[in-house]
Design a protein around this motif. Structure first.
Motif, PDB file in Angstrom:
ATOM      1  N   GLY A  72      -4.587  33.056  66.429  1.00 57.56           N
ATOM      2  CA  GLY A  72      -5.870  33.919  66.117  1.00 57.56           C
ATOM      3  C   GLY A  72      -5.733  34.654  64.954  1.00 57.56           C
ATOM      4  N   VAL A  73      -4.464  35.173  64.504  1.00 54.61           N
ATOM      5  CA  VAL A  73      -3.919  35.986  63.419  1.00 54.61           C
ATOM      6  C   VAL A  73      -3.997  34.887  62.260  1.00 54.61           C
ATOM      7  N   HIS A  74      -3.562  33.709  62.447  1.00 57.83           N
ATOM      8  CA  HIS A  74      -3.571  32.719  61.420  1.00 57.83           C
ATOM      9  C   HIS A  74      -5.035  32.331  61.171  1.00 57.83           C
ATOM     10  N   ARG A  75      -5.727  32.366  62.042  1.00 62.93           N
ATOM     11  CA  ARG A  75      -7.242  32.002  61.737  1.00 62.93           C
ATOM     12  C   ARG A  75      -7.874  33.165  61.032  1.00 62.93           C
ATOM     13  N   LEU A  76      -7.737  34.257  61.261  1.00 59.80           N
ATOM     14  CA  LEU A  76      -8.299  35.424  60.793  1.00 59.80           C
ATOM     15  C   LEU A  76      -7.899  35.559  59.322  1.00 59.80           C
ATOM     16  N   LEU A  77      -6.523  35.304  59.086  1.00 59.21           N
ATOM     17  CA  LEU A  77      -6.096  35.249  57.764  1.00 59.21           C
ATOM     18  C   LEU A  77      -6.657  34.116  56.688  1.00 59.21           C
ATOM     19  N   ALA A  78      -6.723  33.058  57.701  1.00 59.81           N
ATOM     20  CA  ALA A  78      -7.427  31.808  56.439  1.00 59.81           C
ATOM     21  C   ALA A  78      -8.812  32.328  56.212  1.00 59.81           C
ATOM     22  N   ASP A  79      -9.643  33.041  57.250  1.00 61.27           N
ATOM     23  CA  ASP A  79     -11.102  33.147  56.671  1.00 61.27           C
ATOM     24  C   ASP A  79     -11.283  34.300  55.817  1.00 61.27           C
ATOM     25  N   ALA A  80     -10.007  35.167  55.576  1.00 56.22           N
ATOM     26  CA  ALA A  80      -9.972  36.137  54.603  1.00 56.22           C
ATOM     27  C   ALA A  80      -9.636  35.618  53.362  1.00 56.22           C
ATOM     28  N   GLY A  81      -9.287  34.299  53.402  1.00 55.51           N
ATOM     29  CA  GLY A  81      -8.735  34.000  52.085  1.00 55.51           C
ATOM     30  C   GLY A  81      -7.214  33.987  51.519  1.00 55.51           C
ATOM     31  N   VAL A  82      -6.665  34.188  52.429  1.00 56.08           N
ATOM     32  CA  VAL A  82      -5.037  34.420  52.331  1.00 56.08           C
ATOM     33  C   VAL A  82      -4.314  32.918  51.687  1.00 56.08           C
ATOM     34  N   THR A  83      -3.646  33.209  50.830  1.00 52.41           N
ATOM     35  CA  THR A  83      -2.845  32.188  50.299  1.00 52.41           C
ATOM     36  C   THR A  83      -1.551  32.259  51.067  1.00 52.41           C
ATOM     37  N   PHE A  84      -1.370  31.291  52.035  1.00 51.83           N
ATOM     38  CA  PHE A  84      -0.140  31.430  52.839  1.00 51.83           C
ATOM     39  C   PHE A  84       1.215  31.196  52.050  1.00 51.83           C
ATOM     40  N   ARG A  85       2.328  31.780  52.453  1.00 50.76           N
ATOM     41  CA  ARG A  85       3.768  31.738  51.983  1.00 50.76           C
ATOM     42  C   ARG A  85       4.100  30.431  52.683  1.00 50.76           C
ATOM     43  N   SER A  86       5.116  29.731  51.948  1.00 49.26           N
ATOM     44  CA  SER A  86       5.589  28.747  52.329  1.00 49.26           C
ATOM     45  C   SER A  86       6.616  29.086  53.557  1.00 49.26           C
ATOM     46  N   ARG A  87       6.998  28.094  54.573  1.00 47.39           N
ATOM     47  CA  ARG A  87       7.813  28.454  55.800  1.00 47.39           C
ATOM     48  C   ARG A  87       9.113  28.769  55.281  1.00 47.39           C
ATOM     49  N   GLY A  88       9.706  29.783  56.303  1.00 47.10           N
ATOM     50  CA  GLY A  88      11.021  30.108  56.131  1.00 47.10           C
ATOM     51  C   GLY A  88      11.259  31.393  55.421  1.00 47.10           C
ATOM     52  N   GLY A  89      10.309  32.072  55.459  1.00 43.53           N
ATOM     53  CA  GLY A  89      10.403  33.512  54.949  1.00 43.53           C
ATOM     54  C   GLY A  89      10.279  33.853  53.510  1.00 43.53           C
ATOM     55  N   ASP A  90      10.387  35.060  53.123  1.00 50.06           N
ATOM     56  CA  ASP A  90      10.364  35.545  51.832  1.00 50.06           C
ATOM     57  C   ASP A  90      11.620  35.225  51.203  1.00 50.06           C
ATOM     58  N   ARG A  91      11.780  34.201  50.369  1.00 52.31           N
ATOM     59  CA  ARG A  91      12.807  33.906  49.484  1.00 52.31           C
ATOM     60  C   ARG A  91      13.207  34.930  48.354  1.00 52.31           C
ATOM     61  N   ARG A  92      12.241  35.465  47.802  1.00 61.16           N
ATOM     62  CA  ARG A  92      12.547  36.477  46.507  1.00 61.16           C
ATOM     63  C   ARG A  92      13.514  37.583  46.967  1.00 61.16           C
TER      64      ARG A  92
END
Length: 96
Positions: A72-92
């Protein structure tokens, strides 16, 4: 078929039994959240989730915080136009 206790000769069939009372059902720690219909409320929630996701909060953390499912959260984020991060967490943060 089984005999019912205290009712004499009446029999009940398995398809006539009432549904289980929930004693054997696993308990969920999530509260029921109504599905958001398209409109300003949904857009507002999606914008808030987008802001938190863009600041580094994971989808799983957002789902736990809001009581919604991961999907549900993923769907809402996609509808909001989010550019999703790659899997595995924030590497920075690991490279600093």
């Amino acid at each position: 078929m089984r005999r019912t206790g205290g009712r004499g000769h009446r029999l009940t069939r398995s398809w006539q039994r009432p549904p289980p009372s929930g004693r054997n059902q696993p308990m969920s720690n999530k509260t029921k959240v109504r599905r958001l219909a398209p409109g300003p409320d949904r857009d507002k929630v999606a914008a808030e989730l987008k802001k938190k996701y863009d600041s580094g909060t994971s989808i799983r953390a957002l789902a736990e915080e809001t009581g919604r499912s991961y999907g549900g959260v993923h769907r809402l984020l996609a509808d909001a136009g989010v550019t999703f991060r790659s899997r595995g967490g924030d590497r920075r943060s690991a490279e600093s």
